[in-house]
Write a protein that holds these residues in place. Structure first.
Motif, short mmCIF file in Angstrom:
data_model
loop_
_atom_site.label_atom_id
_atom_site.label_comp_id
_atom_site.label_asym_id
_atom_site.label_seq_id
_atom_site.Cartn_x
_atom_site.Cartn_y
_atom_site.Cartn_z
N ALA A 53 15.24 10.93 -7.63
CA ALA A 53 15.38 10.98 -9.09
C ALA A 53 15.25 9.59 -9.68
O ALA A 53 14.73 9.40 -10.78
CB ALA A 53 16.74 11.59 -9.47
N ALA A 54 15.73 8.58 -8.95
CA ALA A 54 15.79 7.22 -9.50
C ALA A 54 14.47 6.46 -9.39
O ALA A 54 14.18 5.62 -10.24
CB ALA A 54 16.90 6.43 -8.79
N GLU A 99 10.69 2.12 -10.67
CA GLU A 99 9.34 1.55 -10.70
C GLU A 99 9.00 1.04 -12.09
O GLU A 99 8.38 -0.02 -12.23
CB GLU A 99 8.32 2.61 -10.29
CG GLU A 99 8.30 2.92 -8.81
CD GLU A 99 7.18 3.89 -8.50
OE1 GLU A 99 6.01 3.48 -8.52
OE2 GLU A 99 7.48 5.08 -8.29
N GLY A 100 9.38 1.80 -13.12
CA GLY A 100 9.12 1.37 -14.49
C GLY A 100 9.81 0.06 -14.80
O GLY A 100 9.20 -0.86 -15.36
N VAL A 101 11.08 -0.04 -14.42
CA VAL A 101 11.83 -1.28 -14.66
C VAL A 101 11.18 -2.43 -13.89
O VAL A 101 11.04 -3.55 -14.40
CB VAL A 101 13.31 -1.12 -14.23
CG1 VAL A 101 14.04 -2.46 -14.33
CG2 VAL A 101 13.99 -0.07 -15.09
N THR A 153 18.54 1.99 -20.31
CA THR A 153 17.65 3.14 -20.59
C THR A 153 17.23 3.81 -19.28
O THR A 153 17.23 5.04 -19.17
CB THR A 153 16.41 2.65 -21.37
OG1 THR A 153 16.84 1.96 -22.53
CG2 THR A 153 15.53 3.82 -21.75
N ALA A 154 16.89 3.00 -18.29
CA ALA A 154 16.49 3.57 -17.01
C ALA A 154 17.64 4.34 -16.35
O ALA A 154 17.45 5.45 -15.82
CB ALA A 154 15.99 2.46 -16.08
N VAL A 178 10.24 -5.89 -15.54
CA VAL A 178 11.16 -7.01 -15.28
C VAL A 178 10.73 -7.85 -14.08
O VAL A 178 10.99 -9.05 -14.02
CB VAL A 178 12.60 -6.47 -15.07
CG1 VAL A 178 13.56 -7.60 -14.73
CG2 VAL A 178 13.07 -5.72 -16.31
N GLY A 179 10.09 -7.21 -13.10
CA GLY A 179 9.74 -7.93 -11.86
C GLY A 179 10.98 -8.20 -11.02
O GLY A 179 11.97 -7.48 -11.13
N HIS A 180 10.95 -9.25 -10.21
CA HIS A 180 12.10 -9.63 -9.37
C HIS A 180 12.61 -8.43 -8.57
O HIS A 180 11.82 -7.76 -7.92
CB HIS A 180 13.18 -10.32 -10.20
CG HIS A 180 12.70 -11.62 -10.74
ND1 HIS A 180 12.66 -12.77 -9.99
CD2 HIS A 180 12.18 -11.94 -11.95
CE1 HIS A 180 12.14 -13.74 -10.71
NE2 HIS A 180 11.83 -13.27 -11.91
N HIS A 181 13.93 -8.10 -8.67
CA HIS A 181 14.50 -7.04 -7.84
C HIS A 181 15.08 -5.93 -8.70
O HIS A 181 15.80 -6.21 -9.67
CB HIS A 181 15.63 -7.57 -6.96
CG HIS A 181 15.26 -8.80 -6.18
ND1 HIS A 181 14.55 -8.73 -5.00
CD2 HIS A 181 15.50 -10.10 -6.40
CE1 HIS A 181 14.38 -9.96 -4.52
NE2 HIS A 181 14.94 -10.81 -5.35
N VAL A 182 14.83 -4.69 -8.33
CA VAL A 182 15.45 -3.53 -8.97
C VAL A 182 16.10 -2.73 -7.85
O VAL A 182 15.48 -2.50 -6.80
CB VAL A 182 14.41 -2.66 -9.70
CG1 VAL A 182 15.08 -1.47 -10.37
CG2 VAL A 182 13.65 -3.49 -10.71
#
Lengths: 253, 253
Positions: free
Chosen positions: A86-87, A92-94, A236-237, A98-102
């Motif tokens: 689900a996440a 991926e959108g974030v 939002t994510a 934003v780049g870096h780490h999600v």
């Protein structure tokens, strides 16, 4: 109670699996014996049995690894696979923006356990690893999870070891208590330099179908003032994931 | 050799882990007993031991799942984590451009094992799942892996079951042999409707540090003629992953 020499096969098998880590994914039998405290002969026999059942596999050079078969059995029925599925589209959108780490994390025991991480090459320093852990009081994910945890867990963490990784880490019970209240009120955690001077974490709560906080979605970016702009992206994510999980209502977190 | 009633604890533990699947991540003890053929009392005792060591965990409603602790031990030292980490940035890039499904697979036994998948909402139908398997002869990933597999494995697959999932599946030894030669020559597999009429798979080889093909990077998109344009995207990403893994040389695959 069993005497140590009567320790069950499963207990010894668990110790053998625990001997492997992210930095040491392949071990010799004698290394396994040393790490587990088992006799080499016992370790050798048990490793042989674990290899026979696909729990471990043996390289051409006789080193032993976690077995692909065990990986498959554990991952395909993972208790967190539906959360992860689900996440991921939101993560991926974030990551695009934003780049870096999600990252995606859950509470396990008195620590944060990271389920997933998307990283860009040359991103800012980050101690998070998939299936790795961080303390609850220092990481943005941990603060979100702890802010929504049962009172008993909060009190245990407040009374426990609050290591200061940097001068900014909330390392006293008073500082942590105030911060947890703020995280609840704001609906996210904003953590400049809490784990490392150069890194800034932002986390927001993910709620499950029963409305309770089940995970934290976070980003790690360079510790710079303009990071405030990223907060709405993360929030939002996290709401999007919550909605995908079937969280009831559309009120504020 | 042991008689069935003397089956080892690890063998029975493996059978219990195998009882779980993507569709049934939580089972009662009696369901576990039924699936494994163990007596309920035996299953109950063994489940208790597995729960005690974190291999399994028990829900509030007494159903049993794969334990988060086992997930952590297996995933953090996963034999494929470095491959997955190298591939993900490239997979994310392909997913941004192509949408639908992007996947990473390895050869395991005589099947394709999928390590990772990125999927978009409302993407075309796809039977791939993380830690799921598909036959080598029908999927684009499988054809790439089989085309670069040892001759003995190729012959076994050619002599084995070549199920026709659709009229387009290469379901005869002659068709499969010709296709494998083409995949090697072209450097990728292009598979319109091999697994499902509506879906088209494109896969390219990923090479490890020793130059051998260790994985396949693939996309699943709607079965339409314009999908040929996606081939260079997949090939470029697979080369990028190979380079990240340290593949020697820069010659053609």
């Amino acid at each position: 109670m069993k005497a140590p020499h009567q320790e069950s096969v499963l207990s010894r098998a668990a110790r053998i699996l625990e001997a492997f880590s992210q930095d040491e994914t392949a071990l010799t039998v004698s290394e396994i014996a040393r790490r587990t405290g088992l006799h080499v002969a016992t370790a050798s026999r048990l490793v042989g049995e674990l290899v026979a059942h696909g729990f471990l596999s043996r390289d051409d050079d006789r080193r032993v690894r976690i077995g692909v078969r065990l990986w498959e059995l554990v991952v395909r029925a993972s208790p967190t696979l539906s959360l992860r599925d689900a996440a991921m589209p939101f993560m991926e959108g974030v990551h695009d923006v934003v780049g870096h780490h999600v990252q995606l994390a859950v509470l396990d025991g008195e620590e944060v356990l990271f389920l997933e991480r998307l990283s860009a090459p040359h991103a800012v320093i980050n101690y998070t690893r998939i299936a790795g852990r961080l303390p609850l009081h220092a990481s943005s994910s941990g603060l979100v999870l702890l802010a929504h945890a049962p009172a008993a867990l909060k009190e245990r963490v407040l009374a426990g070891d609050l290591t200061a990784y940097t001068p900014a880490t909330p390392a006293t019970p008073a500082a942590l208590r105030a911060l947890l209240a703020e995280v609840r009120r704001q609906g996210h955690a904003y953590c400049p330099g809490y784990v490392h001077d150069d890194a800034l974490g932002i986390a927001a709560p993910v709620r499950g179908a029963d409305g309770t906080v089940t995970a934290a979605l976070s980003v790690i970016v360079p510790n710079e003032r303009c990071a405030q702009e990223i907060v709405p992206v993360v929030r939002t994510a996290a709401r999007g994931v919550s909605r995908a999980l079937g969280t009831p209502g559309t009120g504020t977190f």
